[in-house]
Design a protein around this motif. Structure first.
Motif, PDB file in Angstrom:
ATOM      1  N   UNK A  19       0.807  -1.224   0.000  1.00  0.00           N
ATOM      2  CA  UNK A  19       0.000   0.000   0.000  1.00  0.00           C
ATOM      3  C   UNK A  19       0.839   1.273   0.000  1.00  0.00           C
ATOM      4  N   UNK A  20       2.141   1.171   0.220  1.00  0.00           N
ATOM      5  CA  UNK A  20       2.995   2.355   0.215  1.00  0.00           C
ATOM      6  C   UNK A  20       4.242   2.129   1.042  1.00  0.00           C
ATOM      7  N   UNK A  21       5.140   3.103   1.040  1.00  0.00           N
ATOM      8  CA  UNK A  21       6.393   2.956   1.778  1.00  0.00           C
ATOM      9  C   UNK A  21       6.167   2.730   3.267  1.00  0.00           C
ATOM     10  N   UNK A  22       6.996   1.899   3.852  1.00  0.00           N
ATOM     11  CA  UNK A  22       6.931   1.607   5.283  1.00  0.00           C
ATOM     12  C   UNK A  22       8.270   1.947   5.918  1.00  0.00           C
ATOM     13  N   UNK A  23       8.235   2.101   7.235  1.00  0.00           N
ATOM     14  CA  UNK A  23       9.442   2.335   8.017  1.00  0.00           C
ATOM     15  C   UNK A  23       9.691   1.105   8.868  1.00  0.00           C
ATOM     16  N   UNK A  24      10.937   0.650   8.915  1.00  0.00           N
ATOM     17  CA  UNK A  24      11.323  -0.477   9.757  1.00  0.00           C
ATOM     18  C   UNK A  24      12.063   0.070  10.970  1.00  0.00           C
ATOM     19  N   UNK A  25      11.476  -0.110  12.143  1.00  0.00           N
ATOM     20  CA  UNK A  25      12.082   0.375  13.379  1.00  0.00           C
ATOM     21  C   UNK A  25      12.629  -0.807  14.172  1.00  0.00           C
ATOM     22  N   UNK A  26      13.711  -0.578  14.874  1.00  0.00           N
ATOM     23  CA  UNK A  26      14.314  -1.633  15.685  1.00  0.00           C
ATOM     24  C   UNK A  26      13.403  -2.009  16.835  1.00  0.00           C
ATOM     25  N   UNK A  27      13.482  -3.278  17.219  1.00  0.00           N
ATOM     26  CA  UNK A  27      12.727  -3.787  18.366  1.00  0.00           C
ATOM     27  C   UNK A  27      13.692  -3.938  19.545  1.00  0.00           C
ATOM     28  N   UNK A  28      13.252  -4.616  20.608  1.00  0.00           N
ATOM     29  CA  UNK A  28      14.113  -4.776  21.780  1.00  0.00           C
ATOM     30  C   UNK A  28      15.349  -5.640  21.484  1.00  0.00           C
ATOM     31  N   UNK A  29      15.241  -6.574  20.531  1.00  0.00           N
ATOM     32  CA  UNK A  29      16.383  -7.395  20.093  1.00  0.00           C
ATOM     33  C   UNK A  29      16.536  -7.231  18.587  1.00  0.00           C
ATOM     34  N   UNK A  30      17.745  -7.477  18.069  1.00  0.00           N
ATOM     35  CA  UNK A  30      17.968  -7.338  16.638  1.00  0.00           C
ATOM     36  C   UNK A  30      17.462  -8.546  15.857  1.00  0.00           C
ATOM     37  N   UNK A  31      17.693  -9.763  16.384  1.00  0.00           N
ATOM     38  CA  UNK A  31      17.279 -10.983  15.695  1.00  0.00           C
ATOM     39  C   UNK A  31      16.612 -11.945  16.670  1.00  0.00           C
ATOM     40  N   UNK A  32      15.823 -12.881  16.108  1.00  0.00           N
ATOM     41  CA  UNK A  32      15.239 -13.931  16.938  1.00  0.00           C
ATOM     42  C   UNK A  32      16.102 -15.190  16.847  1.00  0.00           C
ATOM     43  N   UNK A  33      15.673 -16.258  17.465  1.00  0.00           N
ATOM     44  CA  UNK A  33      16.484 -17.481  17.506  1.00  0.00           C
ATOM     45  C   UNK A  33      16.605 -18.161  16.143  1.00  0.00           C
ATOM     46  N   UNK A  34      15.797 -17.764  15.174  1.00  0.00           N
ATOM     47  CA  UNK A  34      15.872 -18.313  13.820  1.00  0.00           C
ATOM     48  C   UNK A  34      16.705 -17.432  12.885  1.00  0.00           C
ATOM     49  N   UNK A  35      17.274 -16.349  13.411  1.00  0.00           N
ATOM     50  CA  UNK A  35      18.101 -15.458  12.610  1.00  0.00           C
ATOM     51  C   UNK A  35      17.327 -14.396  11.841  1.00  0.00           C
ATOM     52  N   UNK A  36      16.015 -14.308  12.070  1.00  0.00           N
ATOM     53  CA  UNK A  36      15.218 -13.284  11.389  1.00  0.00           C
ATOM     54  C   UNK A  36      15.422 -11.932  12.074  1.00  0.00           C
ATOM     55  N   UNK A  37      15.454 -10.855  11.292  1.00  0.00           N
ATOM     56  CA  UNK A  37      15.542  -9.509  11.847  1.00  0.00           C
ATOM     57  C   UNK A  37      14.201  -9.164  12.491  1.00  0.00           C
ATOM     58  N   UNK A  38      14.232  -8.705  13.732  1.00  0.00           N
ATOM     59  CA  UNK A  38      13.009  -8.300  14.429  1.00  0.00           C
ATOM     60  C   UNK A  38      12.811  -6.800  14.234  1.00  0.00           C
ATOM     61  N   UNK A  39      11.692  -6.437  13.633  1.00  0.00           N
ATOM     62  CA  UNK A  39      11.419  -5.037  13.329  1.00  0.00           C
ATOM     63  C   UNK A  39       9.955  -4.699  13.582  1.00  0.00           C
TER      64      UNK A  39
END
Length: 174
Positions: A123-143
């Motif tokens: 639907x349009x541009x989004x912003x990715x903001x950092x969460x409390x951790x950078x990655x989860x146990x599967x290596x995915x970026x948490x945003x």
């Protein structure tokens, strides 16, 4: 000899319609290439034109659906997507699993959440903001994924397709 020379010289000047067309096409292609190059130079030189890149942290991309493995700009399920070769998990929600789902209700809600996330991302541009951790146990970026200061996760929760993240997964099947 002179006669043959002039004959061949004149014959070389005459070309069929197709040959003339091929000879002139190189100039057009060169002009198009020069135009594209000039556009790229102008875009880099004047960054605030409307067609220039997004500000840092803002992402405007078209997303498809991921069907197998990793991907480029595609949605895996209601809370996970690939963007530019990175697997991103929306940090503030939990959605039903789609592969494998544990019951028909989870499969149905998971499919709806996946399609809705795809629509929200497209639907349009989004912003990715950092969460409390950078990655989860599967290596995915948490945003936290936002548009206009509002979390797309909150939108999915309000529509009944997700739950707020409570620190662990809870079952969707009853």
């Amino acid at each position: 000899m002179r006669y043959d020379y002039q004959f061949h010289r004149q014959r070389g000047r005459q070309a069929t319609f197709g040959q003339q067309r091929r000879r002139g096409g190189g100039g057009i292609a060169l002009m198009l290439l020069a135009g594209v190059f000039a556009g790229l130079v102008i875009e880099r030189a004047v960054p605030d034109l409307p067609f220039s890149r997004q500000p840092p942290g803002v992402v405007g991309t078209r997303f498809g659906l991921c069907f197998t493995g990793g991907g480029q700009n595609c949605v895996v399920d209601g809370d996970t997507f690939w963007m530019a070769g990175e697997k991103i998990r929306i940090a503030d929600i939990d959605t039903p699993e789609t592969h494998p789902s544990r019951c028909a209700l989870e499969a149905d809600l998971g499919g709806k959440a996946t399609l809705r996330l795809q629509a929200l991302l497209n639907a349009g541009p989004v912003t990715l903001a950092s969460a409390d951790r950078d990655t989860d146990r599967y290596g995915r970026k948490l945003r936290i994924v936002e548009r206009g200061g509002e979390s797309l996760g909150d939108t999915l929760v309000a529509e009944g397709l997700a739950r707020p993240w409570a620190g662990r997964r809870r079952p969707w099947c009853v």
